[in-house]
Design a protein around this motif. Structure first.
Motif, mmCIF file in Angstrom:
data_model
loop_
_atom_site.group_PDB
_atom_site.id
_atom_site.type_symbol
_atom_site.label_atom_id
_atom_site.label_comp_id
_atom_site.label_asym_id
_atom_site.label_seq_id
_atom_site.Cartn_x
_atom_site.Cartn_y
_atom_site.Cartn_z
ATOM 1 N N UNK A 159 0.809 -1.222 0.000
ATOM 2 C CA UNK A 159 0.000 0.000 0.000
ATOM 3 C C UNK A 159 0.842 1.272 0.000
ATOM 4 N N UNK A 160 2.113 1.168 0.345
ATOM 5 C CA UNK A 160 2.997 2.320 0.322
ATOM 6 C C UNK A 160 3.681 2.496 -1.026
ATOM 7 N N UNK A 192 10.723 1.667 -11.042
ATOM 8 C CA UNK A 192 9.611 0.904 -11.620
ATOM 9 C C UNK A 192 8.352 1.755 -11.774
ATOM 10 N N UNK A 193 7.926 2.433 -10.742
ATOM 11 C CA UNK A 193 6.697 3.227 -10.801
ATOM 12 C C UNK A 193 6.878 4.448 -11.703
ATOM 13 N N UNK A 194 8.031 5.066 -11.623
ATOM 14 C CA UNK A 194 8.336 6.253 -12.424
ATOM 15 C C UNK A 194 8.234 5.976 -13.926
ATOM 16 N N UNK A 195 8.605 4.760 -14.353
ATOM 17 C CA UNK A 195 8.659 4.424 -15.778
ATOM 18 C C UNK A 195 7.335 3.929 -16.346
ATOM 19 N N UNK A 196 6.337 3.764 -15.500
ATOM 20 C CA UNK A 196 5.012 3.404 -15.981
ATOM 21 C C UNK A 196 4.988 2.094 -16.737
ATOM 22 N N UNK A 242 13.359 -5.888 -0.912
ATOM 23 C CA UNK A 242 12.419 -4.772 -1.000
ATOM 24 C C UNK A 242 13.029 -3.694 -1.893
ATOM 25 N N UNK A 243 12.156 -2.979 -2.597
ATOM 26 C CA UNK A 243 12.629 -1.954 -3.526
ATOM 27 C C UNK A 243 11.784 -0.689 -3.349
ATOM 28 N N UNK A 268 9.402 5.112 0.086
ATOM 29 C CA UNK A 268 10.260 5.109 1.275
ATOM 30 C C UNK A 268 9.716 6.072 2.327
ATOM 31 N N UNK A 269 9.347 7.257 1.909
ATOM 32 C CA UNK A 269 8.799 8.251 2.847
ATOM 33 C C UNK A 269 7.496 7.743 3.464
ATOM 34 N N UNK A 270 6.639 7.123 2.656
ATOM 35 C CA UNK A 270 5.351 6.630 3.156
ATOM 36 C C UNK A 270 5.540 5.512 4.175
#
Length: 224
Positions: A9-10, A144-148, A168-169, A175-177
């Protein structure tokens, strides 16, 4: 997402099934061979911490101290109580004490540091048990998320994915969440280690302070 990985969820990516690797002398020897770089990185990381706090911490715990360059820099700088926690009792610099996992979580610290460590620890729930005023963390930066739509292709080939070693990645937001949910408020966030050329891969680095009410009050002797 690749098989055997899931996103929580983060936004943190976790390897689901894994075979633990052996963190032994052979593993540590890789970093010993890079001693010039790791020494520079240890002092650079300490300088970053001191620049934020404006003071020398009273106590520092480094979880996953490896060759001990950061905690040694802290000791030389004048930190009164320096401790290291590792999966095995690897040699520590003079004046630095070893603590096991239970002692690390039972203690109260001015600063806990984890550099290139969080991605290795199977269960991240320990973060909410840390009793520290400040927390310094650096992890490999996952795009991963940045590259869609291109994220899976990139992630499959990413040299820092390291199955069974990096469990973990993280990207900046995840990381902040995660740390916020564990009781730590982000003070600053950057990728300076990548820009400085001190490390082999892009990292995201954050310095946090304990959120109000999230840590055990310091004993009177520890406030001095």
């Amino acid at each position: 997402m690749l098989d055997n990985y899931e996103v929580d969820r983060f936004g943190v990516i976790h390897q689901i099934d894994f075979t633990p690797i052996k963190y032994d002398k052979k593993y540590i020897s890789y970093y010993e061979d890079l001693s010039d770089r790791t020494i520079k990185l240890g002092y650079q990381r300490l300088g970053w911490v001191l620049g934020i706090t404006g003071e020398i911490p009273r106590s520092v715990l480094e979880i996953g101290y490896g060759t001990g360059t950061f905690i040694e820099a802290a000791r030389i700088t004048g930190v009164a109580d320096c401790a290291g926690c590792e999966i095995a009792e690897f040699p520590l610099p003079k004046g630095v004490r070893f603590v096991d996992w239970d002692q690390a979580l039972a203690g109260t610290w001015d600063l806990v540091a984890m550099f290139d460590v969080l991605e290795h620890i199977p269960d991240l729930s320990f973060l909410s048990r840390l009793q520290t005023r400040h927390l310094a963390v650096a992890v490999p930066y996952c795009r991963w998320r940045e590259l869609g739509a291109d994220g899976d292709t990139w992630f499959a080939k990413w040299r820092m994915r390291l199955p069974n070693e990096h469990l973990h990645h993280f990207d900046r937001d995840s990381l902040v969440a995660l740390l916020a949910a564990s009781g730590f408020e982000c003070v600053t966030l950057n990728c300076f280690e990548d820009e400085s050329g001190c490390g082999p891969a892009k990292r995201v680095r954050t310095f946090c302070r304990a959120s109000s009410g999230s840590q055990r009050p310091l004993k009177p002797a520890e406030r001095q």
